[in-house]
Design a protein around this motif. Structure first.
Motif, mmCIF file in Angstrom:
data_model
loop_
_atom_site.group_PDB
_atom_site.id
_atom_site.type_symbol
_atom_site.label_atom_id
_atom_site.label_comp_id
_atom_site.label_asym_id
_atom_site.label_seq_id
_atom_site.Cartn_x
_atom_site.Cartn_y
_atom_site.Cartn_z
ATOM 1 N N PRO A 94 33.657 25.741 44.939
ATOM 2 C CA PRO A 94 33.444 25.666 43.489
ATOM 3 C C PRO A 94 33.911 26.942 42.785
ATOM 4 C CG PRO A 94 31.355 26.080 44.603
ATOM 5 C CD PRO A 94 32.377 25.836 45.680
ATOM 6 N N PHE A 95 33.885 28.065 43.506
ATOM 7 C CA PHE A 95 34.343 29.329 42.911
ATOM 8 C C PHE A 95 35.859 29.291 42.721
ATOM 9 C CE2 PHE A 95 30.517 30.243 45.412
ATOM 10 C CZ PHE A 95 29.717 30.794 44.440
ATOM 11 N N ALA A 96 36.550 28.736 43.715
ATOM 12 C CA ALA A 96 38.000 28.590 43.592
ATOM 13 C C ALA A 96 38.323 27.592 42.477
ATOM 14 C CB ALA A 96 38.594 28.124 44.918
ATOM 15 N N ARG A 97 37.501 26.558 42.362
ATOM 16 C CA ARG A 97 37.752 25.574 41.297
ATOM 17 C C ARG A 97 37.656 26.228 39.920
ATOM 18 N NH1 ARG A 97 34.919 19.628 40.259
ATOM 19 N NH2 ARG A 97 36.674 18.803 39.047
ATOM 20 N N LYS A 98 36.680 27.139 39.779
ATOM 21 C CA LYS A 98 36.553 27.869 38.505
ATOM 22 C C LYS A 98 37.873 28.535 38.135
ATOM 23 C CE LYS A 98 33.635 31.209 37.649
ATOM 24 N NZ LYS A 98 32.932 32.395 38.194
ATOM 25 N N VAL A 99 38.469 29.211 39.131
ATOM 26 C CA VAL A 99 39.732 29.921 38.891
ATOM 27 C C VAL A 99 40.832 28.916 38.520
ATOM 28 C CG1 VAL A 99 41.531 31.315 39.969
ATOM 29 C CG2 VAL A 99 39.111 31.842 40.396
ATOM 30 N N LEU A 100 40.870 27.804 39.246
ATOM 31 C CA LEU A 100 41.907 26.804 38.972
ATOM 32 C C LEU A 100 41.726 26.180 37.588
ATOM 33 C CD1 LEU A 100 42.096 25.096 42.483
ATOM 34 C CD2 LEU A 100 43.890 26.462 41.383
ATOM 35 N N VAL A 101 40.471 25.916 37.218
ATOM 36 C CA VAL A 101 40.215 25.353 35.882
ATOM 37 C C VAL A 101 40.696 26.343 34.819
ATOM 38 C CG1 VAL A 101 38.396 24.726 34.223
ATOM 39 C CG2 VAL A 101 38.297 23.842 36.563
ATOM 40 N N CYS A 102 40.365 27.618 35.009
ATOM 41 C CA CYS A 102 40.807 28.636 34.027
ATOM 42 C C CYS A 102 42.335 28.662 33.955
ATOM 43 C CB CYS A 102 40.276 30.022 34.398
ATOM 44 S SG CYS A 102 38.507 30.187 34.138
ATOM 45 N N ALA A 103 42.982 28.615 35.116
ATOM 46 C CA ALA A 103 44.453 28.652 35.131
ATOM 47 C C ALA A 103 45.016 27.459 34.356
ATOM 48 C CB ALA A 103 44.960 28.660 36.568
ATOM 49 N N HIS A 104 44.432 26.286 34.557
ATOM 50 C CA HIS A 104 44.895 25.095 33.819
ATOM 51 C C HIS A 104 44.650 25.258 32.323
ATOM 52 C CE1 HIS A 104 46.217 22.035 36.749
ATOM 53 N NE2 HIS A 104 45.489 22.748 37.591
ATOM 54 N N GLU A 105 43.442 25.716 31.980
ATOM 55 C CA GLU A 105 43.105 25.877 30.561
ATOM 56 C C GLU A 105 44.059 26.850 29.879
ATOM 57 O OE1 GLU A 105 40.985 24.361 28.652
ATOM 58 O OE2 GLU A 105 39.922 23.171 30.155
ATOM 59 N N LEU A 106 44.493 27.861 30.615
ATOM 60 C CA LEU A 106 45.331 28.914 30.035
ATOM 61 C C LEU A 106 46.824 28.602 30.123
ATOM 62 C CD1 LEU A 106 43.361 31.947 31.537
ATOM 63 C CD2 LEU A 106 43.505 31.347 29.112
ATOM 64 N N GLY A 107 47.143 27.471 30.717
ATOM 65 C CA GLY A 107 48.566 27.124 30.881
ATOM 66 C C GLY A 107 49.235 27.951 31.963
ATOM 67 N N LEU A 108 48.441 28.454 32.916
ATOM 68 C CA LEU A 108 48.992 29.312 33.968
ATOM 69 C C LEU A 108 49.095 28.615 35.326
ATOM 70 C CD1 LEU A 108 47.039 32.659 33.265
ATOM 71 C CD2 LEU A 108 49.460 32.182 32.794
ATOM 72 N N ALA A 109 48.754 27.341 35.362
ATOM 73 C CA ALA A 109 48.695 26.661 36.666
ATOM 74 C C ALA A 109 50.024 26.753 37.407
ATOM 75 C CB ALA A 109 48.270 25.209 36.486
ATOM 76 N N ASP A 110 51.126 26.638 36.661
ATOM 77 C CA ASP A 110 52.431 26.671 37.332
ATOM 78 C C ASP A 110 52.800 28.074 37.803
ATOM 79 O OD1 ASP A 110 52.699 24.004 37.000
ATOM 80 O OD2 ASP A 110 53.978 24.121 35.216
ATOM 81 N N ALA A 111 52.117 29.069 37.266
ATOM 82 C CA ALA A 111 52.417 30.458 37.666
ATOM 83 C C ALA A 111 51.651 30.841 38.933
ATOM 84 C CB ALA A 111 52.047 31.411 36.534
ATOM 85 N N LEU A 112 50.799 29.930 39.398
ATOM 86 C CA LEU A 112 49.977 30.219 40.584
ATOM 87 C C LEU A 112 50.571 29.552 41.818
ATOM 88 C CD1 LEU A 112 46.148 29.737 39.952
ATOM 89 C CD2 LEU A 112 47.415 31.863 40.214
ATOM 90 N N GLU A 113 50.903 30.366 42.792
ATOM 91 C CA GLU A 113 51.265 29.813 44.089
ATOM 92 C C GLU A 113 49.934 29.633 44.828
ATOM 93 O OE1 GLU A 113 53.445 31.592 47.943
ATOM 94 O OE2 GLU A 113 54.102 32.411 46.019
ATOM 95 N N PRO B 280 37.553 32.686 46.298
ATOM 96 C CA PRO B 280 38.976 32.918 46.087
ATOM 97 C C PRO B 280 39.358 34.399 46.114
ATOM 98 C CG PRO B 280 37.900 32.610 43.971
ATOM 99 C CD PRO B 280 36.832 32.440 45.011
ATOM 100 N N ALA B 281 40.667 34.629 46.370
ATOM 101 C CA ALA B 281 41.260 35.949 46.187
ATOM 102 C C ALA B 281 42.591 35.727 45.479
ATOM 103 C CB ALA B 281 41.471 36.628 47.534
ATOM 104 N N LEU B 282 42.928 36.630 44.591
ATOM 105 C CA LEU B 282 44.181 36.464 43.829
ATOM 106 C C LEU B 282 45.100 37.648 44.084
ATOM 107 C CD1 LEU B 282 45.680 34.760 41.554
ATOM 108 C CD2 LEU B 282 44.886 36.561 39.990
ATOM 109 N N GLU B 283 46.231 37.332 44.702
ATOM 110 C CA GLU B 283 47.263 38.356 44.885
ATOM 111 C C GLU B 283 48.050 38.402 43.573
ATOM 112 O OE1 GLU B 283 49.007 38.192 49.021
ATOM 113 O OE2 GLU B 283 50.789 38.108 47.745
#
Ligand SMILES: N[C@@H](CCC(=O)N[C@@H](CS)C(=O)NCC(=O)O)C(=O)O
Length: 207
Positions: free
Chosen positions: A10-29, A52-55
């Motif tokens: 669920p913690f990783a999902r939080k990050v993914l939801v934020c990325a989608h909300e911000l239009g950054l999903a495609d910038a995430l490998e 999650p960890a974000l490089e």
């Protein structure tokens, strides 16, 4: 940027939801890795061994850990993001409180899930009761504060994201836990949030 994550976290999902909300999903490998499996490379990214960890793409910054920090970092990348209220806004503390509450529900629910996977003889009734009580009280607290959560179709904050991911995880991993009857307004809010594109796109895989 590369996100080291587990699809069921669920913690990783939080990050993914934020990325989608911000239009950054495609910038995430995305690099899927399970910290509890043998041979996991998660400890190479996070000394705590957690996802999650974000490089980041910033060599000076390197890798960020802990979902609140990662989400806040993503927020800083997008001008006009509403995810985190500005530090001088009174909203900051209300949003921070509900963000922490949602994350705490996830902590308790994840520990409960791990405990439920152990043989009966290794389970602790005392801890099970403690985690259940924490979740019960937190759901009741969300119910009290539901009017301060964002409308499911409007701009959102990290409080909304954390609350939705926590409730989504309860439904996913603890389907027998009945929370809606005691929190009808929260249930209605979550029903709306469940339709939100960022939430739909990040649903955990079925078992
Ligand atoms: N506070 C952390 C919690 C992360 C966390 O607990 N992740 C779990 C997966 S849901 C994990 O990696 N557990 C592995 C472990 O505890 O060793 C965050 O917000 O990112």
């Amino acid at each position: 940027m590369r996100l080291i994550y587990t699809r069921t976290s669920p913690f990783a999902r939080k990050v993914l939801v934020c990325a989608h909300e911000l239009g950054l999903a495609d910038a995430l490998e995305l690099e899927e890795d399970h910290p509890l499996q043998a041979g996991s490379r998660v400890p190479l990214h996070n000394p705590l061994g957690k996802v999650p960890a974000l490089e980041t793409d910033d060599v000076q910054l390197g890798t960020l850990i802990d979902s609140p920090l990662i989400c806040e970092y993503l927020h800083t990348l997008v001008e006009g993001s509403t995810l985190f209220p500005s530090p001088d806004s009174p909203e900051r503390w209300r949003v921070g409180y509900l963000h922490a509450l949602g994350d705490g529900v996830m902590d308790a629910a994840v520990l409960l899930r791990l405990q439920n996977q152990r043989a009966l003889v290794h389970r602790s009734e005392q801890w099970t009761n403690r985690w259940h009580a924490a979740i019960d009280r937190s759901v009741a607290t969300f119910e009290m504060h539901v009017a301060t959560l964002g409308a499911p179709e409007g701009p959102c904050t990290i409080a909304d994201v954390s609350a939705a991911c926590a409730l989504g995880y309860l439904d996913f991993r603890h389907p027998d836990y009945v929370w809606r009857a005691a929190a009808p307004a929260l249930a209605a809010w979550f029903e709306g949030w469940s339709q939100r594109d960022a939430f739909v796109q990040t649903a955990p895989p079925p078992d």
